[in-house]
Scaffold this active site. Sequence first.
Site, short mmCIF file in Angstrom:
data_model
loop_
_atom_site.label_atom_id
_atom_site.label_comp_id
_atom_site.label_asym_id
_atom_site.label_seq_id
_atom_site.Cartn_x
_atom_site.Cartn_y
_atom_site.Cartn_z
CG ASP A 41 -2.05 1.03 1.10
OD1 ASP A 41 -1.90 1.98 0.30
OD2 ASP A 41 -3.06 0.90 1.81
CG ASP A 65 6.83 -12.36 0.66
OD1 ASP A 65 7.07 -11.20 0.28
OD2 ASP A 65 5.71 -12.89 0.56
CE1 TYR A 158 2.72 -14.40 14.12
CE2 TYR A 158 2.10 -14.94 16.37
CZ TYR A 158 2.56 -14.02 15.44
OH TYR A 158 2.87 -12.75 15.82
CE LYS A 162 5.94 -13.21 15.19
NZ LYS A 162 6.72 -12.08 14.64
CB THR A 192 -3.02 -4.44 15.87
OG1 THR A 192 -2.59 -5.81 15.78
CG2 THR A 192 -2.11 -3.68 16.83
#
Length: 249
Positions: A41, A65, A158, A162, A192
Amino acid sequence: MSFDLTGKTAVVTGATSGIGLATARLLASGGARVVVGFHSDAAQAARVAAELPGSGHVAVPMAIDDAASLAAAAARIADAFGSVDVLVNSAGRSTTVPTRDLAALTDDIFDEITKVNLRGPFAVIRTLLPLMQAAPAAVIINIGSVAALTGVGSNLAYCAAKAGVHALTVALARILAPGIRVVTVSPGAVDTGFVRGRAPGALEKIAEGTPLKKITSADAVADAVLACVLHLTSSTGIEVRVDEGRHLP
């Protein structure tokens, strides 16, 4: 809070929203020139760079990536600033897959999550390393997650990614010392829109289960990043948890 980062260049990936945006604003408020790293964006990234306090900020496409995107970003940053004092690896993606539903965690989902959240930060560090070595005392802050410790998060891939991020932090802290410090900042569930598919009320439920009984804010995570930059100058290879005590048994 008064602090001075005048003359410093900070690269923040994923800087158009959430933790990345809060961190970019905080570093800029201290006088740093911020590279607003973004994936796609461009208009939003330009707005963020224009609205940050201070001056000298630039929006730079950094698809973590994509090796070509990172190489182009490094060249642009080198031309503009010559070196990088602070790198905040905040960019990432996740989606909700129930922990017990192993069949739903397909190879494609697993590979995408680990590619972006583990390989991505490493690729950024590898690409920007010459610019960080050109700074007198640089620091890398990798945004981790307490999911690496608890095994509870948006999905198992995930959690694993991490955990890999913190292992990467420890290894790089040895390799890159003494010129560059490397630290992980690990939030809990942050208010968020980072996790796609998160159920309404999920954050409030998580907050009730923490000792401090509140949702972690992006600003609180940014404060921890700033502490690593300014105050924890004798620390490298460590993990700083910002999770309202969620990691406690």
